[in-house]
Every structure is written in C-alpha cells, then in structure tokens.
Design a protein around this motif. Structure first.
Motif, short mmCIF file in Angstrom:
data_model
loop_
_atom_site.label_atom_id
_atom_site.label_comp_id
_atom_site.label_asym_id
_atom_site.label_seq_id
_atom_site.Cartn_x
_atom_site.Cartn_y
_atom_site.Cartn_z
N PRO A 147 34.27 -16.07 -9.20
CA PRO A 147 34.02 -17.51 -9.45
C PRO A 147 33.70 -18.30 -8.18
O PRO A 147 32.84 -19.17 -8.19
CB PRO A 147 35.34 -17.99 -10.08
CG PRO A 147 35.86 -16.76 -10.76
CD PRO A 147 35.51 -15.61 -9.84
N TYR A 148 34.31 -17.94 -7.05
CA TYR A 148 34.01 -18.65 -5.81
C TYR A 148 32.51 -18.49 -5.48
O TYR A 148 31.80 -19.47 -5.28
CB TYR A 148 34.87 -18.13 -4.66
CG TYR A 148 34.31 -18.47 -3.30
CD1 TYR A 148 33.65 -17.51 -2.55
CD2 TYR A 148 34.39 -19.76 -2.81
CE1 TYR A 148 33.11 -17.83 -1.32
CE2 TYR A 148 33.85 -20.09 -1.58
CZ TYR A 148 33.21 -19.11 -0.84
OH TYR A 148 32.65 -19.43 0.37
N GLY A 149 32.06 -17.23 -5.49
CA GLY A 149 30.65 -16.98 -5.19
C GLY A 149 29.75 -17.64 -6.22
O GLY A 149 28.67 -18.14 -5.88
N ASN A 198 41.73 -12.95 4.97
CA ASN A 198 40.63 -12.43 5.79
C ASN A 198 41.13 -11.57 6.95
O ASN A 198 42.24 -11.73 7.45
CB ASN A 198 39.77 -13.59 6.32
CG ASN A 198 39.08 -14.36 5.19
OD1 ASN A 198 39.04 -15.57 5.21
ND2 ASN A 198 38.52 -13.65 4.22
N LEU A 199 40.23 -10.68 7.38
CA LEU A 199 40.60 -9.66 8.36
C LEU A 199 41.06 -10.23 9.70
O LEU A 199 42.15 -9.88 10.18
CB LEU A 199 39.40 -8.73 8.60
CG LEU A 199 39.65 -7.61 9.61
CD1 LEU A 199 40.67 -6.60 9.08
CD2 LEU A 199 38.34 -6.89 9.95
N MET A 200 40.26 -11.13 10.30
CA MET A 200 40.55 -11.55 11.67
C MET A 200 41.89 -12.28 11.80
O MET A 200 42.70 -11.94 12.68
CB MET A 200 39.40 -12.38 12.23
CG MET A 200 39.51 -12.69 13.71
SD MET A 200 39.37 -11.23 14.76
CE MET A 200 37.59 -11.17 14.99
N LEU A 214 48.42 -3.76 9.80
CA LEU A 214 47.24 -4.11 9.00
C LEU A 214 47.02 -3.03 7.94
O LEU A 214 47.14 -1.83 8.23
CB LEU A 214 45.99 -4.17 9.90
CG LEU A 214 44.64 -4.28 9.19
CD1 LEU A 214 44.46 -5.69 8.61
CD2 LEU A 214 43.50 -3.95 10.14
N GLN A 215 46.75 -3.44 6.73
CA GLN A 215 46.28 -2.48 5.72
C GLN A 215 44.75 -2.49 5.77
O GLN A 215 44.14 -3.55 5.61
CB GLN A 215 46.72 -2.92 4.32
CG GLN A 215 48.20 -2.79 4.04
CD GLN A 215 48.47 -3.08 2.57
OE1 GLN A 215 48.17 -2.27 1.70
NE2 GLN A 215 48.99 -4.27 2.32
N VAL A 216 44.19 -1.33 6.02
CA VAL A 216 42.73 -1.22 6.02
C VAL A 216 42.30 -0.86 4.60
O VAL A 216 42.64 0.22 4.09
CB VAL A 216 42.26 -0.15 7.02
CG1 VAL A 216 40.75 0.02 6.96
CG2 VAL A 216 42.70 -0.54 8.44
N VAL A 229 31.92 -2.71 6.54
CA VAL A 229 31.11 -3.27 7.63
C VAL A 229 30.69 -4.69 7.25
O VAL A 229 30.18 -4.93 6.16
CB VAL A 229 29.86 -2.40 7.90
CG1 VAL A 229 28.90 -3.09 8.87
CG2 VAL A 229 30.28 -1.04 8.46
N ARG A 230 30.93 -5.63 8.22
CA ARG A 230 30.59 -7.03 7.98
C ARG A 230 29.91 -7.63 9.22
O ARG A 230 30.01 -7.10 10.31
CB ARG A 230 31.86 -7.85 7.69
CG ARG A 230 32.60 -7.47 6.42
CD ARG A 230 31.81 -7.80 5.17
NE ARG A 230 32.57 -7.54 3.95
CZ ARG A 230 32.63 -6.36 3.35
NH1 ARG A 230 31.97 -5.32 3.85
NH2 ARG A 230 33.31 -6.21 2.23
N ASP A 231 29.26 -8.77 9.00
CA ASP A 231 28.57 -9.50 10.07
C ASP A 231 29.49 -10.64 10.51
O ASP A 231 29.45 -11.74 9.95
CB ASP A 231 27.24 -10.04 9.50
CG ASP A 231 26.37 -10.67 10.57
OD1 ASP A 231 25.14 -10.66 10.39
OD2 ASP A 231 26.92 -11.21 11.56
N GLY A 293 36.36 -5.82 -5.57
CA GLY A 293 35.32 -6.81 -5.27
C GLY A 293 34.68 -6.62 -3.92
O GLY A 293 33.63 -7.22 -3.64
N ASP A 294 35.28 -5.79 -3.05
CA ASP A 294 34.68 -5.58 -1.73
C ASP A 294 33.41 -4.73 -1.83
O ASP A 294 33.33 -3.84 -2.67
CB ASP A 294 35.68 -4.86 -0.80
CG ASP A 294 36.63 -5.84 -0.14
OD1 ASP A 294 36.48 -7.05 -0.38
OD2 ASP A 294 37.53 -5.39 0.59
N VAL A 295 32.46 -5.04 -0.94
CA VAL A 295 31.26 -4.21 -0.85
C VAL A 295 31.36 -3.38 0.42
O VAL A 295 32.14 -3.69 1.31
CB VAL A 295 29.98 -5.08 -0.83
CG1 VAL A 295 29.87 -5.91 -2.10
CG2 VAL A 295 29.94 -5.98 0.41
#
Ligand code: WQD
Length: 336
Positions: A147-149, A198-200, A214-216, A229-231, A293-295
């Motif tokens: 819904p956010y997207g 979020n990760l950071m 951290l849980q990866v 992998v993200r930008d 939901g992660d790509v």
C-alpha cells in the motif's frame, strides 16, 4: 524565494531545508510532528545560523494550507509529508491512503486555490516493484507491491492528470532509492521511532550496542554474495537533488520525473563491512529468512537526472557510513 516544505521537519525534509538555505531560498516548514521532533528546528538553526521557520499543521487542513500559500507568497512546494513504513502500510492501509493520497489531494487543492503551480514530489523507487532488470530507468514499468508503494504510484498519476488539465503546473517527481547517512555536523539525522525497519539505522544501533546483532534477511538471493543489493544515496546528495529539481521547475518551467540514486548497488554485507570500517565497531550479524516483499536487487540508472538537472550523487558508501555513525554516536536517543 519562499518555498513550503510539507513534512520539512523529517529526515529528508530537514536536510533539504539546509540545502535550500545554502542555495539562497527561504524555506518554510509545515509539519504536524507525527513522524518528526520539534527539536530538529533548533538543530537546523545551529547548522544554518538562521531560525528555521516552521508552522505546526497538517497538509490535510486544505483551508489552512491555502492561507499559508497566499500569506507567505510561496513560489513552490516540496511535498515530503506522509507515512513511509512499508510493513506498517500492509497492516494499516487506510492510514496510508488517507494520509498520503488524501494529503496530496488536499495540498494540490490548496495550491490550485492559491495559484501556486510548482511542486516537487517525494516519490520512491518502490514504484518500480520488482524490476525485471537493473539498473532501473525512469521508463521502466511501475507496479505496487504494498500500500505504501501504491500511494506513491497513485500520487504520481494524480500529478500527471493535474498537469494535463493545468499545463501551467510544473511538477518534478523524484524517485528516491535508499536514503542514508546524516549531515556531516552530526546535529541532524535519521531518527526512526522504535525498532528501525531500515538497514542503516539498524546497523548504527548494533554498532552503538543498543541492539545485539543484525539479522540479514536472506543470503540466497541471486546477487554476488547472496544478500540484497540496494542503491544507497547520501541524504545530503538527495537534498541537493531537490534544490536542482526546484531550480529546474522555477527557471526552466518544465516538469520531469527522475531517479535520485547513485547508480551503484551495494549488498547488505558490503554495508556491514563499510560501517565497521567507518565506526571502528563490530557489527555482529546472523542470516535470517528473506523478508516478505523484498526484491533481490534495486539500483538506479541516474543518467536522466544528470542530463536534465546537471546533478549527480558525489558521496560514497564510506561517507554515508561515517556520517551516519557520527549522528548515531552523538545522538544515541535521536532527538529525544
Ligand atoms: C535494505 C536491504 C533488506 C533491514 C525501503 C522501502 C523504500 C524506501 C527505503 C521509503 C534489504 C536488508 C534490512 C534489516 C536486512 N523507503 N535488511 N536487515 O527495503 O530497500 O527500501 O526503505 O521510501 O520505499 O521499501 O530498505 O533498508 O529496509 O532494506 O537484511 O534489519 O537491507 O533485506 O536487502 P528497502 P531497507
């Protein structure tokens, strides 16, 4: 030139406030402080040497926003206000449709009534859904995976319809990739409430000892090291991208839709290692199942923003981590 920043006391908005002042604009913040803290205003004054002008209010209050646009002679609006947690949007879709889409409709109605016709919209790479390939260009198909997207995609379409009906409107749609880091002063930064999604910010809290590890989420993705992998883009680069887009609207009189990313993808494990280098602290982690939901990969082709705006990100992952760590270590409780 007076510019209204809806949600301007938030993470991206506050950094954009600094960049706008440095560029000679006069920003006015409108914020209901639902997702931000009033203390950011005094921090902004520390950084810029000027009081951060702010009106406490909600974009949903159309009449109030219209009065503000008229009284303050607002030349352009940068619309940050809205909810942005993907997981929460799945649990509470109506909150997201009301606040994000309702807020955008209200703002646009107020702008139309007040004769303000320049708008920069905070959109997101999430509108690309699960991209068929990377790097991602602006002409890639859009699809909503939550819904956010969906709210971001719908607001983009509403803005296109308004520009078609009112050709004098100029709109810049900015699709953010993964904003991270903090102003190098360490006085403003990302201040998530509760457990960071979020990760950071999560890595920052592990490095600070606030969280144990951290849980990866997944190490079996089709990526070089199996992790997502993200930008990641420095929030100060992102802020400068907003100034460039605003200038384009006001000086060139043309709208646009651009990716704001670096064009460089980094895996979760690469970010962990970079953060350990920047902080000098260990970031223990363990592999966990993929997050729904992660790509696998999402990173930008940033060529269009460079071509149209003369803007490109200039800060790398090490600077992102160093600035995030400076903020975290100087403000372990954020703005509280
Ligand atoms: C990044 C990577 C995770 C947390 C989201 C929104 C997007 C935008 C940015 C608003 C992924 C992995 C994360 C953790 C992990 N927000 N991760 N452990 O999901 O790319 O994008 O935030 O506009 O719209 O979708 O960012 O930081 O949550 O995740 O392993 O504790 O880190 O799997 O690969 P994401 P993220």
């Amino acid at each position: 030139m007076n510019i209204l920043l809806t949600g301007g006391a938030g993470y991206i908005g506050s950094h954009t406030h600094v960049a706008l002042l440095e560029a000679g604009f006069d920003p006015l913040i409108l914020d209901n402080f639902a997702n931000s803290h009033p203390r950011v205003l005094e921090r902004l004054q520390e950084i810029t040497g000027r009081p951060a002008r702010c009106v406490r209010g909600d974009v949903l209050d159309t009449a109030r926003v219209e009065r503000l646009l008229r009284e303050e002679k607002i030349a352009g609006v940068i619309h940050f206000a809205g909810d942005k947690a993907v997981g929460e949007s799945v649990q509470q879709p109506l909150k997201y449709y009301h606040n994000n889409i309702g807020g955008a409709v209200s703002l646009m109605q107020a702008m139309e009534a007040a004769g303000c016709e320049s708008l920069v919209f905070s959109s997101s790479a999430t509108v690309y859904g699960d991209p068929a390939s990377v790097p991602i260009r602006e002409d890639f198909p859009r699809s909503a995976t939550n819904p956010y997207g969906h709210t971001k995609l719908v607001i983009e379409d509403m803005l296109a319809a308004q520009c078609h009906a009112r050709p004098s409107w100029k709109v810049a749609v900015l699709r953010y990739f993964n904003p991270v880091g903090a102003h190098p002063s360490g006085r403003i930064g990302e201040d998530p409430a509760g457990i960071p999604n979020n990760l950071m910010p999560y890595i920052s809290q592990v490095a600070a000892g606030t969280r144990s590890e951290l849980q990866v989420f997944g190490n079996d993705y089709p990526t070089p090291d199996g992790t997502g992998v993200r930008d990641y883009i420095h929030v100060c680069d992102l802020a400068e991208g907003h100034v460039a887009a605003l200038r384009h609207l006001l000086e060139r009189g043309r709208g646009l839709t651009v990716n704001l990313g670096t064009g460089q993808g980094h895996s979760v494990l690469e970010v962990v290692k970079a953060f350990e280098r920047a902080s000098g602290r260990p970031v223990p982690y363990r592999f966990a199942p993929r997050r729904a939901g992660d790509v696998a990969q999402c990173y930008a082709d940033p060529a269009l923003a460079r071509e149209l705006l003369g803007w490109q990100a200039v800060r790398g992952l090490d600077a992102m981590c160093a600035d995030a760590w400076r903020w975290q270590s100087a403000n372990p409780q954020g703005y509280r």
